[in-house]
Motif scaffolding. Structure first.
Motif, PDB file in Angstrom:
ATOM      1  N   UNK A  18       0.822  -1.208   0.000  1.00 50.87           N
ATOM      2  CA  UNK A  18       0.000   0.000   0.000  1.00 50.87           C
ATOM      3  C   UNK A  18       0.856   1.258   0.000  1.00 50.87           C
ATOM      4  N   UNK A  19       1.955   1.224   0.740  1.00 53.65           N
ATOM      5  CA  UNK A  19       2.847   2.381   0.809  1.00 53.65           C
ATOM      6  C   UNK A  19       3.420   2.734  -0.558  1.00 53.65           C
ATOM      7  N   UNK A  20       3.677   1.708  -1.375  1.00 56.81           N
ATOM      8  CA  UNK A  20       4.184   1.951  -2.726  1.00 56.81           C
ATOM      9  C   UNK A  20       3.226   2.868  -3.482  1.00 56.81           C
ATOM     10  N   UNK A  21       1.942   2.593  -3.390  1.00 61.40           N
ATOM     11  CA  UNK A  21       0.944   3.403  -4.094  1.00 61.40           C
ATOM     12  C   UNK A  21       0.877   4.821  -3.542  1.00 61.40           C
ATOM     13  N   UNK A  22       0.868   4.940  -2.225  1.00 59.97           N
ATOM     14  CA  UNK A  22       0.750   6.256  -1.609  1.00 59.97           C
ATOM     15  C   UNK A  22       2.002   7.094  -1.825  1.00 59.97           C
ATOM     16  N   UNK A  23       3.170   6.474  -1.829  1.00 62.31           N
ATOM     17  CA  UNK A  23       4.402   7.204  -2.104  1.00 62.31           C
ATOM     18  C   UNK A  23       4.424   7.689  -3.552  1.00 62.31           C
ATOM     19  N   UNK A  24       4.004   6.830  -4.470  1.00 55.83           N
ATOM     20  CA  UNK A  24       3.965   7.224  -5.879  1.00 55.83           C
ATOM     21  C   UNK A  24       3.060   8.433  -6.066  1.00 55.83           C
ATOM     22  N   UNK A  25       1.929   8.424  -5.398  1.00 53.06           N
ATOM     23  CA  UNK A  25       0.984   9.537  -5.509  1.00 53.06           C
ATOM     24  C   UNK A  25       1.561  10.811  -4.899  1.00 53.06           C
ATOM     25  N   UNK A  26       2.106  10.716  -3.701  1.00 55.49           N
ATOM     26  CA  UNK A  26       2.587  11.924  -3.029  1.00 55.49           C
ATOM     27  C   UNK A  26       3.801  12.526  -3.736  1.00 55.49           C
ATOM     28  N   UNK A  27       4.714  11.673  -4.235  1.00 53.46           N
ATOM     29  CA  UNK A  27       5.886  12.188  -4.952  1.00 53.46           C
ATOM     30  C   UNK A  27       5.509  12.785  -6.308  1.00 53.46           C
ATOM     31  N   UNK A  28       4.370  12.366  -6.866  1.00 54.68           N
ATOM     32  CA  UNK A  28       3.958  12.891  -8.166  1.00 54.68           C
ATOM     33  C   UNK A  28       3.597  14.367  -8.102  1.00 54.68           C
ATOM     34  N   UNK A  29       3.405  14.891  -6.910  1.00 51.67           N
ATOM     35  CA  UNK A  29       3.067  16.305  -6.753  1.00 51.67           C
ATOM     36  C   UNK A  29       4.232  17.217  -7.100  1.00 51.67           C
ATOM     37  N   UNK A  30       5.460  16.665  -7.013  1.00 56.99           N
ATOM     38  CA  UNK A  30       6.612  17.534  -7.254  1.00 56.99           C
ATOM     39  C   UNK A  30       7.710  16.864  -8.097  1.00 56.99           C
ATOM     40  N   UNK A  31       7.494  15.645  -8.573  1.00 59.02           N
ATOM     41  CA  UNK A  31       8.520  14.960  -9.351  1.00 59.02           C
ATOM     42  C   UNK A  31       7.902  13.878 -10.220  1.00 59.02           C
ATOM     43  N   UNK A  32       8.756  13.194 -10.956  1.00 59.09           N
ATOM     44  CA  UNK A  32       8.336  12.045 -11.752  1.00 59.09           C
ATOM     45  C   UNK A  32       8.946  10.757 -11.188  1.00 59.09           C
ATOM     46  N   UNK A  33       9.353  10.790  -9.923  1.00 59.64           N
ATOM     47  CA  UNK A  33       9.933   9.614  -9.273  1.00 59.64           C
ATOM     48  C   UNK A  33       8.883   8.512  -9.214  1.00 59.64           C
ATOM     49  N   UNK A  34       9.293   7.315  -9.599  1.00 58.13           N
ATOM     50  CA  UNK A  34       8.372   6.179  -9.623  1.00 58.13           C
ATOM     51  C   UNK A  34       8.642   5.238  -8.455  1.00 58.13           C
ATOM     52  N   UNK A  35       7.589   4.605  -7.976  1.00 58.32           N
ATOM     53  CA  UNK A  35       7.683   3.616  -6.909  1.00 58.32           C
ATOM     54  C   UNK A  35       6.978   2.341  -7.360  1.00 58.32           C
TER      55      UNK A  35
END
Length: 264
Positions: free
Chosen positions: A166-183
């Motif tokens: 679940x954290x993978x999904x939430x991290x991907x979403x939160x990082x998408x606000x300021x980057x293109x970093x993928x999880x």
């Protein structure tokens, strides 16, 4: 042609324990593809035990159970290296020292420690290096093929891995606000690793899982490493917030004729 396009990129790899480690096999692939690999291990003792294996490669010490050590790792790595293009998070721990217990009797301290080390460490590392990640960095963690199969001998680690997924999904979403970093996560079936050796009755589970695969051969550590290397590369740029199952078809083979005959 270098298919993975990893030449000159720098990756932080955590969780190398020995030659059997998923992290080690992955690091080997990255280096073969021309990438620079930075290693993080949990203790000075582990670093010493890996001396022959890692040679003169850069190795840092970080016990992810403690935020201060994660902060120190970031400071040391940022001082020695610039931009990071990805992370291999291959860290998991469960304290079974109290002996096997049914899930409802799981010791609170053991469960919370496992969540901290196995799940929260992914979040903590991602955040600690937030300013150092390349805008298109890729972060990959190691989960399990399913958290919906209540294997009793796996104990409380199943729910902990579910939190990681679940954290993978939430991290991907939160990082998408300021980057293109993928999880993303790789989700392998049962493997032969030093970590699995600590699970009660693991050998029996491993042999059963092997029979349940479509090819009648267990998933190999190298196969997991291959998938991680792909997810770290620009070739997987369209994959984000996913868990890639690597189980050789085990998940669809519950009614295998051979297994049914043996059980009757």
């Amino acid at each position: 042609m270098n298919y993975l396009q990893l030449d000159g990129k720098t990756f932080l790899v955590t969780g190398v324990a020995n030659r059997k480690s998923v992290a080690w096999h992955t690091a080997q692939l990255l280096e073969e593809a021309g990438a620079r690999v930075i290693y993080s291990v949990r203790s000075e003792q582990r670093k010493e035990s890996l001396k022959k294996l890692l040679g003169d490669r850069p190795v840092y010490i970080c016990d992810v159970e403690h935020q201060a050590e994660i902060d120190r790792l970031q400071q040391e790595v940022s001082k020695d290296f610039g931009t990071l293009h990805g992370l291999v998070h291959s860290i998991a721990f469960a304290d079974y020292s109290a002996g096997w217990k049914p899930y409802n009797e799981t010791p609170r301290e053991a469960f919370l420690q496992s969540v901290n080390i196995s799940c929260f460490s992914l979040m903590a590392l991602a955040e600690a290096f937030k300013e150092q990640w390349d805008d298109d960095a890729s972060i990959v963690t190691v989960s399990i093929s399913t958290t919906r199969m209540a294997a009793e001998n796996y104990g409380f680690m199943g729910p902990v891995k579910a939190a990681l997924d679940s954290s993978v999904c939430f991290l991907a979403k939160s990082f998408s606000k300021f980057s293109r970093v993928r999880f993303n996560a790789v989700c392998p079936g049962l493997l032969k690793t030093s970590a699995s050796a600590g699970i009660p009755g693991y050998v029996d589970s491993y042999l059963h899982a092997e029979k349940a695969t479509l090819r009648k051969q267990a998933v190999q550590t190298e196969e997991v490493a291959n998938t991680i290397a792909f997810l770290l590369s620009p070739r997987s740029s369209g994959i984000n917030a996913q868990g890639l199952v690597i189980d050789a078809g085990m998940g669809i083979n519950y009614f295998d004729e051979e297994i049914l005959r043996q059980g009757s």
